[in-house]
Design an enzyme around this catalytic site. Structure first.
Site, PDB file in Angstrom:
ATOM      1  N   ASP A   1       0.789  -1.224   0.000  1.00 29.68           N
ATOM      2  CA  ASP A   1       0.000   0.000   0.000  1.00 29.68           C
ATOM      3  C   ASP A   1       0.826   1.281   0.000  1.00 29.68           C
ATOM      4  O   ASP A   1       0.312   2.357   0.295  1.00 29.68           O
ATOM      5  CB  ASP A   1      -0.967   0.006   1.194  1.00 29.68           C
ATOM      6  CG  ASP A   1      -0.260  -0.348   2.505  1.00 29.68           C
ATOM      7  OD1 ASP A   1       0.983  -0.260   2.533  1.00 29.68           O
ATOM      8  OD2 ASP A   1      -0.954  -0.694   3.475  1.00 29.68           O
ATOM      9  N   CYS A   2       2.123   1.190  -0.304  1.00 26.98           N
ATOM     10  CA  CYS A   2       2.923   2.406  -0.460  1.00 26.98           C
ATOM     11  C   CYS A   2       4.123   2.109  -1.348  1.00 26.98           C
ATOM     12  O   CYS A   2       4.536   0.949  -1.476  1.00 26.98           O
ATOM     13  CB  CYS A   2       3.372   2.980   0.884  1.00 26.98           C
ATOM     14  SG  CYS A   2       4.670   2.048   1.697  1.00 26.98           S
TER      15      CYS A   2
ATOM     16  N   CYS B   1       6.973   0.439   0.356  1.00 26.33           N
ATOM     17  CA  CYS B   1       6.761  -1.010   0.541  1.00 26.33           C
ATOM     18  C   CYS B   1       7.192  -1.768  -0.711  1.00 26.33           C
ATOM     19  O   CYS B   1       7.805  -2.839  -0.622  1.00 26.33           O
ATOM     20  CB  CYS B   1       5.290  -1.303   0.825  1.00 26.33           C
ATOM     21  SG  CYS B   1       4.622  -0.439   2.253  1.00 26.33           S
TER      22      CYS B   1
ATOM     23  N   CYS C   1       9.355  10.662   7.365  1.00 20.72           N
ATOM     24  CA  CYS C   1       9.012   9.675   6.336  1.00 20.72           C
ATOM     25  C   CYS C   1       8.533  10.378   5.066  1.00 20.72           C
ATOM     26  O   CYS C   1       7.635  11.228   5.127  1.00 20.72           O
ATOM     27  CB  CYS C   1       7.925   8.735   6.840  1.00 20.72           C
ATOM     28  SG  CYS C   1       7.489   7.484   5.624  1.00 20.72           S
TER      29      CYS C   1
ATOM     30  N   CYS D   1       6.803   9.195   2.547  1.00 20.24           N
ATOM     31  CA  CYS D   1       5.817   8.365   1.827  1.00 20.24           C
ATOM     32  C   CYS D   1       4.946   9.181   0.876  1.00 20.24           C
ATOM     33  O   CYS D   1       4.774   8.818  -0.281  1.00 20.24           O
ATOM     34  CB  CYS D   1       4.936   7.610   2.826  1.00 20.24           C
ATOM     35  SG  CYS D   1       5.722   6.130   3.489  1.00 20.24           S
TER      36      CYS D   1
ATOM     37  N   ASP E   1       2.121  12.532 -40.459  1.00 24.67           N
ATOM     38  CA  ASP E   1       2.248  11.872 -41.757  1.00 24.67           C
ATOM     39  C   ASP E   1       0.897  11.951 -42.467  1.00 24.67           C
ATOM     40  O   ASP E   1      -0.150  12.115 -41.831  1.00 24.67           O
ATOM     41  CB  ASP E   1       2.678  10.422 -41.526  1.00 24.67           C
ATOM     42  CG  ASP E   1       2.665   9.618 -42.809  1.00 24.67           C
ATOM     43  OD1 ASP E   1       3.314  10.056 -43.774  1.00 24.67           O
ATOM     44  OD2 ASP E   1       1.994   8.575 -42.850  1.00 24.67           O
TER      45      ASP E   1
ATOM     46  N   THR F   1      -0.391   9.733 -45.583  1.00 20.41           N
ATOM     47  CA  THR F   1      -1.033   8.483 -45.976  1.00 20.41           C
ATOM     48  C   THR F   1      -1.104   7.499 -44.812  1.00 20.41           C
ATOM     49  O   THR F   1      -0.087   7.150 -44.211  1.00 20.41           O
ATOM     50  CB  THR F   1      -0.270   7.839 -47.144  1.00 20.41           C
ATOM     51  OG1 THR F   1      -0.162   8.789 -48.204  1.00 20.41           O
ATOM     52  CG2 THR F   1      -0.997   6.603 -47.641  1.00 20.41           C
TER      53      THR F   1
ATOM     54  N   ASP G   1       2.418   6.151 -39.223  1.00 18.90           N
ATOM     55  CA  ASP G   1       1.923   4.767 -39.209  1.00 18.90           C
ATOM     56  C   ASP G   1       2.779   3.813 -40.028  1.00 18.90           C
ATOM     57  O   ASP G   1       2.580   2.607 -39.968  1.00 18.90           O
ATOM     58  CB  ASP G   1       0.482   4.718 -39.751  1.00 18.90           C
ATOM     59  CG  ASP G   1       0.447   4.877 -41.262  1.00 18.90           C
ATOM     60  OD1 ASP G   1      -0.225   4.094 -41.932  1.00 18.90           O
ATOM     61  OD2 ASP G   1       1.126   5.789 -41.776  1.00 18.90           O
TER      62      ASP G   1
ATOM     63  N   ASP H   1       1.801  13.434   7.560  1.00 16.99           N
ATOM     64  CA  ASP H   1       2.268  12.334   6.711  1.00 16.99           C
ATOM     65  C   ASP H   1       1.101  11.572   6.089  1.00 16.99           C
ATOM     66  O   ASP H   1       0.936  11.555   4.874  1.00 16.99           O
ATOM     67  CB  ASP H   1       3.129  11.372   7.520  1.00 16.99           C
ATOM     68  CG  ASP H   1       3.724  10.290   6.629  1.00 16.99           C
ATOM     69  OD1 ASP H   1       4.717  10.573   5.932  1.00 16.99           O
ATOM     70  OD2 ASP H   1       3.166   9.171   6.606  1.00 16.99           O
TER      71      ASP H   1
END
Length: 685
Positions: free
Chosen positions: A15-16, A19, A346, A348, A390, A392, A582, A666
């Site tokens: 979750d961070c 981590c 920290c 984070c 471009d 064509t 392309d 934080d």
């Protein structure tokens, strides 16, 4: 030696961004793991394994850190952070608060202490598990700050700090889960079943049972199970998830459809061209995940800053706790300030601020018909000034159509019937346009042959008939005049000859894409300057420019691939340039540009050289708008993270805020930057 195989895992509890770095470092040290990449944005780990069974050791190592490794596709737990511990800590904190009105102060402090210890337990356990990888993790800093606060008699504040931190982690985990769900939404478009046509009629089969070549029926209201080609039927198909186009597109025999698109009206029978797990949706998901593994320039700068920020604030905390009391006294007061500084140390929120915005931008782009190959491409797109296009295949369909027949001594119908007879044996684009033209059927023909540099020939009704280049034939004055007049209109020409004598001129024109004019108007609204680069004659380029609303000064005609490369290099030095192409001849310019964008219908070489894939030219303005919005959110996130940290750093040193404020600085900033990034998932590009 056998090449390392790549296994993809989901990392539960990730979750961070800090981590993710810990898990990646730990996995890199597992025997048998050649390389490990962990993406915080997608929550996935990519392991390059050379020893069978190494994944078992990898699972053990990750488990020891407090996370869980699950194979991709396996069902996982829908748990948002340490919510149980947050609930327990909050309940004890509430009871201690109520008890403070009924019990003596000394006994109430025991209640606060218990709430603090219960809440800090999972953090301390995680801190011990990751101590070798990172002795200054947020869990370590919060644990030290909590225990230190209890030692100086601030049990109530310690309990509040731990509770706020746990609530922040739960909210953060929920926000991150929502962002990752936005990344996986494409894969959820495929249906779970398909209606396969066999000798015995229609049978309902699971999606995994489909094979290339199978025929499937898609009734109204159902999603297409796999990429395929329509064999029969007509329908309106919604492709907004792929191209960003809100209106359904008409599909009929011969048209291609994407797996996951929705049949709104009508029904189709199609032939499966690619299996569901290898189709266009899978390619889009793969490109998105690869983009998230590549860091942008801002992200690299922020990472470098954060590596210096934490030691600097920790040194400041040590100075406040150990040095200032020698001159000012009040050891406990300075220790309290130092504990608050530990929480502010920290980084984070700062570390998450950039990848969260990039991940949301990349995911939103995938749903708007824009496939970013890296976060850096999304970032650079916001600073482009010129857009080189471009002609064509990019602004036009790349499929010429017959628009005029100018006969000499024969009827137009007779000339077209003869031309179709010759075209039956040629694969040239102009020959295909002749075959597809409305009018009489082709006359019977034989002995087809092609002469390089000249044209195609065949025997039609016993006579030699050819479709040749006018400039390679000896023309009478009146025919030459017609050739010159038609060429000045920007038309491509083919001369029909019979037994060496000119019979007719066939004029062709490449069809502009319907959405090209609107796309160019969208670029101008954004303040961008479009330029058309083409190797065609100037007359042909000007004819297209008039149809698309381009000014003559925005045309560069008669360019070789080397000329395009040189021009793109010049434009890059004048404020940045995006190249849109392309074909194979566009690849040098695509690679040289500030950002290269390739239309998905183009060649594989162009798509490989480009930084961004466009599912249609209509998605071009969306790409620029999304780049600018993402860069704006990214800057807001960095300012928010640094601003809150700086504010509470100052107020803590002045004694105006305490431990609880440091936690808000934080975790509050962490949740705010994540929620701010999530706005991009629903932004209108």
């Amino acid at each position: 030696m056998e090449a390392p195989r790549v296994r993809v895992f989901r990392v539960e509890g990730l979750d961070c961004a800090d981590c993710a770095l810990k898990v990646e470092k730990a996995l890199s040290g597992v025997p048998g793991v050649v390389q490990a990449q962990v993406s915080f944005a997608s929550g996935k780990a990519y392991l390059h394994l050379e020893v069978p069974g190494a994944e078992k050791e990898a699972e053990r190592v990750v488990s020891a850190l407090g996370y869980r490794l699950r194979p991709e596709g396996e069902a996982g737990r829908s748990v948002f952070g340490p919510w149980r511990w947050a609930l327990a800590s909050g309940g004890l904190l509430l009871l201690a608060f109520l008890a403070s009105f009924l019990l003596p102060p000394g006994l109430a402090s025991w209640g606060y202490g218990l709430a603090a210890l219960v809440g800090v337990f999972p953090l301390a356990r995680r801190a011990v598990a990751v101590f070798r990888q990172n002795p200054f993790s947020m869990q370590t800093l919060v644990t030290v700050a909590t225990l230190g606060a209890m030692l100086i008699g601030a049990e109530a504040e310690a309990a509040v700090v731990v509770f706020l931190f746990l609530v922040g982690e739960v909210l953060e985990a929920y926000s991150v889960a929502q962002a990752r769900r936005g990344l996986r939404v494409l894969g959820e478009l495929l249906p779970r079943r398909a209606y396969r046509l066999g000798d015995g009629g229609v049978e309902e089969v699971p999606l995994e049972a489909l094979r290339v070549g199978d025929r499937v029926r898609v009734p109204p209201g159902e999603r297409v199970p796999a990429d395929g080609v329509v064999l029969s039927g007509e329908a309106l198909v919604e492709e907004a998830a792929f191209t960003g186009e809100p209106l359904p597109q008409a599909k009929a025999q011969g048209d291609r459809v994407y797996g996951g698109s929705l049949v709104a009206e009508g029904s189709l029978v199609l032939r499966v061209e690619r299996s569901p797990k290898e189709g266009f949706l899978a390619e889009m998901e793969r490109l998105v995940e690869e983009a998230l593994l590549k860091k942008s320039q801002v992200e690299r700068v922020v990472d470098a800053f954060s590596r210096r920020y934490t030691p600097a604030v920790l040194a400041l905390a040590g100075f406040v706790a150990l040095v200032l009391p020698l001159f000012q006294g009040d050891f406990l007061g300075h220790l309290y300030k130092a504990l608050a500084l530990l929480l502010i140390a920290c980084p984070c929120a700062l570390v998450v601020s950039v990848p969260a915005a990039i991940a949301a931008g990349v995911a939103r782009g995938a749903r708007a018909g824009v496939l970013f190959k890296s976060g850096a491409a999304l970032e650079r797109l916001a600073g482009v000034r010129y857009v080189a296009l471009d002609k064509t295949g990019t602004l036009t369909l790349g499929r010429p159509r017959l628009v005029r027949v100018v006969p000499f001594g024969v009827s137009a119908e007779e000339a077209l019937a003869l031309a179709k007879g010759v075209a039956e044996g040629s694969s040239h684009p102009l020959a295909r346009a002749v075959r597809e033209a409305l009018g009489p059927k082709a006359l019977p023909s034989e002995e087809h042959r092609a002469v390089p540099g000249l044209g195609a020939f065949a025997r039609v009704e016993g006579k030699e008939v050819g479709l040749v280049r006018p400039e390679a034939w000896d023309l009478p004055p009146e025919v030459e005049a017609q050739v010159k007049a038609l060429a000045e209109e920007g038309l491509s020409l083919s001369l029909l000859v019979k037994e060496g004598a000119p019979l007719a001129l066939l004029a062709f024109q490449d069809t502009p894409r319907l959405e090209a004019r609107e796309a160019l108007a969208g670029l101008r609204q954004l303040g961008l300057k479009p330029l058309l680069l083409t190797g065609d004659r100037e007359a042909s380029a000007l004819a297209l420019a008039q149809a698309l609303g381009l000014a003559p000064e925005e045309i560069r005609a008669g360019l070789s691939p080397l000329d395009k490369l040189r021009l793109v290099g010049e434009l890059e030095g004048r404020g940045g340039v995006a190249m849109v192409g392309d074909g194979v001849n566009d690849t040098p310019a695509l690679a040289r540009a500030t950002v290269g964008l390739a239309v998905a219908e183009g060649t594989g070489a162009a798509l490989k050289a480009a930084d961004v894939g466009l599912l249609s030219i209509a998605a071009l303005p969306r790409a620029f708008r999304l780049g600018r919005k993402t860069l704006a959110v990214l800057r807001q996130n960095v300012a928010l993270a640094l601003g809150l940290k700086g504010l509470f750093l100052l107020t803590t040193l002045l004694g105006l805020s305490g431990l609880w404020a440091a936690v808000l600085a934080d975790n509050g900033a962490l949740v705010l930057v994540t929620l701010n990034s999530l706005r991009l998932l629903w932004a209108r590009p």
